[in-house]
Design a protein around this motif. Structure first.
Motif, PDB file in Angstrom:
ATOM      1  N   ASN A 321       2.928 -11.567 -10.117  1.00 55.44           N
ATOM      2  CA  ASN A 321       3.207 -10.222  -9.612  1.00 55.44           C
ATOM      3  C   ASN A 321       4.714  -9.978  -9.605  1.00 55.44           C
ATOM      4  OD1 ASN A 321       0.500  -9.046  -8.557  1.00 55.44           O
ATOM      5  ND2 ASN A 321       0.519 -11.141  -7.751  1.00 55.44           N
ATOM      6  N   ASP A 322       5.395 -10.499 -10.618  1.00 61.54           N
ATOM      7  CA  ASP A 322       6.850 -10.438 -10.662  1.00 61.54           C
ATOM      8  C   ASP A 322       7.341  -9.005 -10.523  1.00 61.54           C
ATOM      9  OD1 ASP A 322       6.627 -13.106 -11.159  1.00 61.54           O
ATOM     10  OD2 ASP A 322       7.618 -13.077 -13.117  1.00 61.54           O
ATOM     11  N   ASN A 323       8.340  -8.847  -9.622  1.00 60.65           N
ATOM     12  CA  ASN A 323       9.029  -7.566  -9.430  1.00 60.65           C
ATOM     13  C   ASN A 323       8.094  -6.450  -8.969  1.00 60.65           C
ATOM     14  OD1 ASN A 323      11.529  -8.722 -10.351  1.00 60.65           O
ATOM     15  ND2 ASN A 323      10.722  -8.574 -12.429  1.00 60.65           N
ATOM     16  N   LEU A 324       6.997  -6.820  -8.336  1.00 61.59           N
ATOM     17  CA  LEU A 324       6.103  -5.834  -7.738  1.00 61.59           C
ATOM     18  C   LEU A 324       6.825  -5.090  -6.618  1.00 61.59           C
ATOM     19  CD1 LEU A 324       3.163  -4.697  -7.198  1.00 61.59           C
ATOM     20  CD2 LEU A 324       2.908  -6.616  -5.603  1.00 61.59           C
ATOM     21  N   VAL A 325       6.572  -3.774  -6.508  1.00 58.31           N
ATOM     22  CA  VAL A 325       7.087  -2.963  -5.406  1.00 58.31           C
ATOM     23  C   VAL A 325       5.895  -2.373  -4.653  1.00 58.31           C
ATOM     24  CG1 VAL A 325       8.444  -0.941  -4.746  1.00 58.31           C
ATOM     25  CG2 VAL A 325       9.231  -2.419  -6.610  1.00 58.31           C
ATOM     26  N   VAL A 326       5.845  -2.625  -3.356  1.00 55.04           N
ATOM     27  CA  VAL A 326       4.801  -2.077  -2.483  1.00 55.04           C
ATOM     28  C   VAL A 326       5.512  -1.231  -1.436  1.00 55.04           C
ATOM     29  CG1 VAL A 326       2.898  -2.618  -0.922  1.00 55.04           C
ATOM     30  CG2 VAL A 326       3.370  -4.114  -2.875  1.00 55.04           C
ATOM     31  N   GLU A 327       5.354   0.092  -1.507  1.00 53.76           N
ATOM     32  CA  GLU A 327       6.151   0.943  -0.623  1.00 53.76           C
ATOM     33  C   GLU A 327       5.390   2.202  -0.223  1.00 53.76           C
ATOM     34  OE1 GLU A 327       9.683   2.045  -2.741  1.00 53.76           O
ATOM     35  OE2 GLU A 327       8.588   2.924  -4.421  1.00 53.76           O
ATOM     36  N   ASN A 328       5.744   2.702   0.965  1.00 53.51           N
ATOM     37  CA  ASN A 328       5.256   3.991   1.464  1.00 53.51           C
ATOM     38  C   ASN A 328       3.739   4.023   1.625  1.00 53.51           C
ATOM     39  OD1 ASN A 328       7.973   4.808   1.201  1.00 53.51           O
ATOM     40  ND2 ASN A 328       7.620   5.480  -0.907  1.00 53.51           N
ATOM     41  N   ASN A 329       3.167   2.905   2.060  1.00 51.43           N
ATOM     42  CA  ASN A 329       1.723   2.818   2.248  1.00 51.43           C
ATOM     43  C   ASN A 329       1.373   2.689   3.730  1.00 51.43           C
ATOM     44  OD1 ASN A 329       0.990   2.388  -0.726  1.00 51.43           O
ATOM     45  ND2 ASN A 329       2.411   0.705  -0.368  1.00 51.43           N
ATOM     46  N   ARG A 330       0.104   2.983   4.039  1.00 50.82           N
ATOM     47  CA  ARG A 330      -0.454   2.715   5.355  1.00 50.82           C
ATOM     48  C   ARG A 330      -1.593   1.712   5.206  1.00 50.82           C
ATOM     49  NH1 ARG A 330      -0.357   8.863   7.808  1.00 50.82           N
ATOM     50  NH2 ARG A 330       0.279   9.357   5.667  1.00 50.82           N
ATOM     51  N   VAL A 331      -1.548   0.647   6.005  1.00 55.88           N
ATOM     52  CA  VAL A 331      -2.587  -0.379   5.979  1.00 55.88           C
ATOM     53  C   VAL A 331      -3.113  -0.522   7.407  1.00 55.88           C
ATOM     54  CG1 VAL A 331      -3.203  -2.716   5.302  1.00 55.88           C
ATOM     55  CG2 VAL A 331      -1.325  -1.542   4.129  1.00 55.88           C
ATOM     56  N   LEU A 332      -4.343  -0.057   7.625  1.00 54.85           N
ATOM     57  CA  LEU A 332      -4.892   0.042   8.969  1.00 54.85           C
ATOM     58  C   LEU A 332      -6.203  -0.733   9.084  1.00 54.85           C
ATOM     59  CD1 LEU A 332      -4.562   3.941   9.337  1.00 54.85           C
ATOM     60  CD2 LEU A 332      -2.843   2.231   9.932  1.00 54.85           C
ATOM     61  N   ASP A 333      -6.429  -1.319  10.240  1.00 52.81           N
ATOM     62  CA  ASP A 333      -7.745  -1.811  10.644  1.00 52.81           C
ATOM     63  C   ASP A 333      -8.315  -2.853   9.682  1.00 52.81           C
ATOM     64  OD1 ASP A 333      -7.512   0.120  12.671  1.00 52.81           O
ATOM     65  OD2 ASP A 333      -8.495   1.636  11.441  1.00 52.81           O
ATOM     66  N   THR A 334      -7.483  -3.766   9.197  1.00 56.31           N
ATOM     67  CA  THR A 334      -7.986  -4.873   8.374  1.00 56.31           C
ATOM     68  C   THR A 334      -8.430  -6.009   9.294  1.00 56.31           C
ATOM     69  OG1 THR A 334      -5.769  -5.839   8.146  1.00 56.31           O
ATOM     70  CG2 THR A 334      -6.486  -4.282   6.449  1.00 56.31           C
ATOM     71  N   THR A 335      -9.450  -6.741   8.885  1.00 56.51           N
ATOM     72  CA  THR A 335      -9.902  -7.857   9.707  1.00 56.51           C
ATOM     73  C   THR A 335      -9.043  -9.102   9.522  1.00 56.51           C
ATOM     74  OG1 THR A 335     -11.501  -8.568   8.040  1.00 56.51           O
ATOM     75  CG2 THR A 335     -12.281  -7.029   9.732  1.00 56.51           C
ATOM     76  N   ALA A 336      -8.204  -9.127   8.493  1.00 56.31           N
ATOM     77  CA  ALA A 336      -7.258 -10.229   8.301  1.00 56.31           C
ATOM     78  C   ALA A 336      -5.883  -9.627   7.971  1.00 56.31           C
ATOM     79  CB  ALA A 336      -7.753 -11.188   7.226  1.00 56.31           C
ATOM     80  N   ASP A 337      -5.141 -10.222   7.037  1.00 53.46           N
ATOM     81  CA  ASP A 337      -3.767  -9.801   6.765  1.00 53.46           C
ATOM     82  C   ASP A 337      -3.696  -8.372   6.227  1.00 53.46           C
ATOM     83  OD1 ASP A 337      -4.074 -12.648   6.757  1.00 53.46           O
ATOM     84  OD2 ASP A 337      -2.095 -12.862   5.910  1.00 53.46           O
ATOM     85  N   GLY A 338      -2.551  -7.752   6.482  1.00 54.97           N
ATOM     86  CA  GLY A 338      -2.271  -6.493   5.794  1.00 54.97           C
ATOM     87  C   GLY A 338      -1.894  -6.752   4.351  1.00 54.97           C
ATOM     88  N   LEU A 339      -0.976  -7.696   4.122  1.00 55.79           N
ATOM     89  CA  LEU A 339      -0.542  -8.102   2.780  1.00 55.79           C
ATOM     90  C   LEU A 339      -0.131  -9.553   2.841  1.00 55.79           C
ATOM     91  CD1 LEU A 339       1.763  -6.372   0.226  1.00 55.79           C
ATOM     92  CD2 LEU A 339       2.466  -8.575   1.176  1.00 55.79           C
TER      93      LEU A 339
END
Length: 724
Positions: A321-339
């Motif tokens: 996942n080289d140079n991946l950009v993860v931005e401006n997101n909402r991660v809600l109500d997961t039973t484990a990790d967000g990322l």
């Protein structure tokens, strides 16, 4: 990830962004020298406990397993049927999202009122996605009590307008409301391939998985368009590469699936943007890939503008996942990790995201199989992770955690954890430089039910191996930690060193117990750390296991408000109790870090402070003079020493010649008592009492031994130090 050690309580043992809590709004105030902590969010949150209500306020509470302990601010409002909470709108808005709880096994709805007028729409509420049990995780209790429900109001409201929510028939506990001005649905980009042209059903009735696959195949190098609507996918996508999947906005284009992309590799160039993926994950099953992305998007990819909810994990990233950009997101109500960057992440940037109510670490880097390198978590806002840390770094090289705002961590976690806990092998420990800069932690830290002791707001943990990386912690603000601010620990109980740590520029306000909780051997330099409202003492310095070594705090200057030291390693400071007066009958040396100029075989310095008179320290043989030193943790008015040898009659009587020296800093020593002989005789208990002169104050007690008539080495089974 979670810390699952079964470690028992010991019987011996420059300023960053400030946070203002005003009128129930959580905002950041940043001096010019630093970027503001947290994400630049499109909504403003208002706490229910700050609003007008006919219901009952609950909390504050930090007790694991209670509803209030998982709430934002550790408080919420409980509504019975017909009761309401009315919010004053803080900004122009046309949508609201409500974080709520209902009793287990129940569902219902909330009526919504705008300036007193009831809307035709209601907010559905349910316990379906709550009350998660993870019995295989040591220390876990039923958790994940809250959920989020959103509603487009169908009209615009202005600052000062009133929006109320009212329980219809089911009891509802309201935590916080987010007010947002949602933009109109975007239009299809020129040349894009629409999923509806390939047969996708925007009503959500039919299965659109094959239509998505067909659109992806047709749009290689281009854009797959997801028009406004609800789309149901009953199987995951794979082989996704060299394509953009774009929606009309995360409030408009909604995909219903618990597994969106599941692939082990990709050539990259995948861009996912501006739609929602809402799953149906109600329990945590770690063997199931119930994630928005499971595996690899490939190099040069991005994820932006997404709303991810009711999944196990938002993004569980492995492979390239080289140079991946993860931005401006909402991660809600997961039973484990967000990322979770699960090894091999190179040059990944995770920034400006909002995460709430995640069932494990909200953001994690875990260097399994190969190290995560040159990657960062920056300017994210994290609220209410309920079974681990806000941000966790488990191994890796040259990583950064910058300008994040983290609040209300619950059981088994800190706000930020920098750790060598490996969980599995092969694991790559921390290396290079780990930068932790400009972060703000609010009500972060928790009581660990496995260790039965607190976890600090910011934790550095040599869990499975010593910290060899340089850990630079700068510009930190820690507010209202229920326990300690900075913790240094070897969480596996092995006593590995936590070292090479620099803390420069921190503001600590209203920490429940101590500013520094040092439980491992190692060293850290503190500069410009300002503390107010310290609950018990400035420093708890009790490395574990006893005798494993010392933790050295170097004063780099500019520190204030935390000079005192907790004096009793046999007890834990309790929030707000203050530092009790010293007990004149307590042995100040018991369990304290001890060192010596030499040791013979297994007879190490810690044996002389372990509380067991049958074990003993013995110096290197035939090498007088020898010295033994104990760190009492803080300067003490010691008046009496009791020196012991094992009481067994097999030990012959002997005389040891020694002098007593003392120091307040561990470097400059002065003579307290000149050299003289002390008689040890099994017939009288094999003990010798040494009376120190009045006015003696020392932190470091050193015994210099020059002779022993019974053996060619210095020997002590216990060295006890008392105030009287």
């Amino acid at each position: 990830m979670h810390s699952n050690s079964l470690r028992s309580v010991r019987s011996m043992p420059v300023i960053g962004a400030a946070v203002a809590l005003a009128a129930g709004l959580l905002v950041t105030l940043a001096p010019a020298a630093h970027a503001a902590a947290g994400a630049d969010l499109p909504f403003t949150s208002v706490e229910a406990e700050s609003a007008t209500t006919t219901g009952t306020k609950i909390g504050p509470d930090h007790t694991q397993g209670t509803i209030a302990s998982e709430a934002s601010g550790r408080q919420a409002v409980r509504l019975g049927a017909g009761q309401r909470v009315e919010f004053t709108v803080p900004r122009a808005a046309n949508a609201v999202n409500v974080s709520y709880n209902v009793p287990d096994g129940q569902s219902g709805s909330l009526n919504v009122y705008v300036n007193g007028t009831k809307l035709a729409k209601t907010l559905a509420v349910t316990s379906k996605y709550s009350y998660v049990d993870t019995s295989w995780i040591a220390g876990a209790k039923t958790h994940h009590f809250f959920d989020n429900a959103r509603l487009l109001l169908g009209q615009n409201v202005q600052p000062g307008d009133k929006i109320a929510v009212e329980a219809v028939s089911t009891q509802v506990t309201v935590d916080v409301a987010d007010f947002e001005q949602v933009a109109a649905a975007a239009t299809k980009p020129a040349g894009a391939v629409s999923v509806t042209d390939k047969g996708a059903d925007p009503s959500g009735q039919g299965d659109s998985a094959q239509a998505f696959r067909s659109a992806i195949a047709a749009a290689q190098g281009g854009v797959v368009w997801i028009p406004p609507g609800d789309y149901r996918l009953t199987s995951s996508l794979s082989g996704v590469q060299n394509v953009t999947l774009q929606g009309a906005g995360s409030w408009h284009s909604v995909v219903h699936t618990s597994r969106f992309i599941d692939q082990s590799s990709s050539s990259g160039g995948v861009h996912l943007k501006d739609f929602a993926v809402i799953g149906e994950v109600t329990e945590r099953v770690d063997s199931n890939p119930d994630n928005f992305v499971n595996g690899s998007l490939g190099p040069g990819s991005s994820v932006s503008g997404m709303w991810l909810q009711h999944l196990k994990v938002g993004l569980w990233l492995t492979g390239n996942n080289d140079n991946l950009v993860v931005e401006n997101n909402r991660v809600l109500d997961t039973t484990a990790d967000g990322l979770n960057l699960n090894g091999n992440a190179r040059g990944v940037r995770v920034r400006n995201n909002f995460l709430r109510n995640n069932g494990d670490d909200a953001l994690a880097m875990w260097s399994l199989y190969s190290p995560d390198t040159n990657s960062s978590f920056e300017n994210n806002t994290i609220s209410q992770p309920n079974l681990a840390n806000g941000i966790a770094i488990y191994g890796g090289t040259d990583l950064a955690v910058k300008n994040n705002l983290i609040s209300d961590t619950n059981a088994l976690g800190s706000g930020i954890a920098i750790s060598n806990q490996k969980f599995l092998d092969p694991f790559s420990p921390l290396a290079g430089t780990i930068t932790v800069s400009g972060n703000t932690l609010v009500r972060a830290g928790a009581m660990n039910p496995n260790w039965q002791h607190p976890m600090g707001a910011l934790r550095v943990d040599s869990y499975d191996s010593a910290i060899e990386a340089n850990v630079n912690i700068t510009g930190t603000t820690i507010t209202d930690s229920p326990y300690s601010a900075f913790e240094f620990v070897s969480g596996g109980g092995h006593g590995y060193a936590t070292k090479n740590v620099t803390v420069d520029g921190a503001t600590v306000r209203n920490t429940g117990t101590v500013v520094v909780q040092a439980e491992s051997q190692g060293a850290a330099k503190f500069s410009n750390v300002q503390a107010t409202g310290v609950g018990a003492a400035g420093v708890y310095n009790c490395p574990y296991p006893a005798g494993s070594g010392t933790f050295t705090l170097t004063d780099g200057g500019g520190n204030a408000g935390w000079s005192s030291t907790w004096g009793d390693c046999s007890t834990w400071p309790q929030p707000g109790q203050g530092n009790p007066d010293p007990d004149p009958t307590r042995n100040l040396a018991k369990g304290r870090p001890a060192t010596a100029t030499g040791s013979q075989d297994v007879y190490t310095p810690g044996k002389a402070v372990d509380g067991d008179a049958s074990t003993y320290w013995e110096s290197t043989n035939n090498a007088f003079p020898q010295a033994w030193t104990v760190d009492l943790g803080s300067s003490q008015a010691v008046r009496r020493l009791v020196l012991k040898l094992p009481p067994a009659t097999a030990w012959q009587a002997r005389t040891q010649t020694l002098s007593v020296q003392g120091s307040t800093d561990g470097s400059a020593y002065s003579t307290v008592l000149a050299s003289q002989g002390y008689r040890f005789d099994p017939a009288t208990g094999n003990t010798a009492t040494v009376t120190l002169p009045s006015g003696t104050n020392l932190r470091y007690l050193k015994l210099n031994v020059t002779a022993n008539t019974g053996w060619p080495a210095a020997q002590f089974s216990e060295v006890e130090a008392y105030l009287n």
